[in-house]
Design a protein around this motif. Structure first.
Motif, short mmCIF file in Angstrom:
data_model
loop_
_atom_site.label_atom_id
_atom_site.label_comp_id
_atom_site.label_asym_id
_atom_site.label_seq_id
_atom_site.Cartn_x
_atom_site.Cartn_y
_atom_site.Cartn_z
N UNK A 199 0.87 -1.17 0.00
CA UNK A 199 0.00 0.00 0.00
C UNK A 199 0.91 1.22 0.00
N UNK A 200 0.47 2.28 -0.67
CA UNK A 200 1.25 3.50 -0.77
C UNK A 200 0.40 4.67 -0.28
N UNK A 201 1.02 5.50 0.54
CA UNK A 201 0.34 6.70 1.03
C UNK A 201 1.30 7.87 0.88
N UNK A 202 0.82 8.93 0.27
CA UNK A 202 1.62 10.13 0.08
C UNK A 202 0.93 11.27 0.82
N UNK A 203 1.70 12.00 1.62
CA UNK A 203 1.14 13.17 2.28
C UNK A 203 2.22 14.22 2.43
N UNK A 204 1.78 15.46 2.40
CA UNK A 204 2.74 16.54 2.55
C UNK A 204 2.04 17.88 2.44
N UNK A 205 2.81 18.90 2.18
CA UNK A 205 2.24 20.23 2.09
C UNK A 205 3.13 21.15 1.31
N UNK A 206 2.63 22.33 1.07
CA UNK A 206 3.37 23.33 0.32
C UNK A 206 2.39 24.24 -0.38
#
Length: 150
Positions: A65-72
């Motif tokens: 499973x792949x999860x991408x999280x972040x901000x900007x």
């Protein structure tokens, strides 16, 4: 037969200087690749979820499973299908699980292509894929790979 402490120490030191067999001294390395799909959105906060399979040249494979999280400063909606990734060589497939750091600049509309280089300590992951959607901005993200729950 009785050994003196001095002769025992000498034996230990001599044995310690002998070369170890190659199978013990250097762990076998394997090359692994990732095929995956994911979809997500961003509006200052970025998130995406997906799944894939890691396959290694030693015959090991793992559904992930792949999860991408972040901000900007980023806005958009994307979907990536049948993307690929190549890892640096590792001793075992489990070394590939965990969170990779990513920094990206993106601009795309409708059909787009993307390539990224991610890192997690000594393990690196190069991603390439095409997808659809739109995006614009600069972001930093965490790309996390976990073993898929059955």
């Amino acid at each position: 037969m009785r050994h003196s402490p001095r002769s025992t120490l000498a034996t230990i030191l001599i044995l310690g200087m002998l070369p170890l067999p190659l199978t013990v001294a250097a762990a076998a390395q394997t090359k692994c690749g990732l095929t995956y799909s994911l979809r997500g959105w961003s509006a200052v906060y970025k998130t995406a979820n997906g799944e894939g399979v890691i396959r290694c040249d030693n015959g090991q494979s793992m559904a992930v499973a792949i999860h991408v999280e972040g901000g900007g400063i980023t806005f958009g909606k994307t979907e990536v299908k049948n993307a690929t990734g190549k890892f640096t060589e590792v001793a075992k497939i489990d070394d590939l699980l965990g969170s990779y750091a990513a920094a990206e600049a993106e601009a795309g509309a409708v059909k787009s292509a993307e390539a990224q280089a991610l890192t997690k300590g000594e393990v690196s992951l190069a991603l390439a894929g095409t997808g659809s959607g739109w995006s614009l901005g600069l972001s930093g993200a965490k790309f996390t790979i976990t073993k898929k729950k059955k």
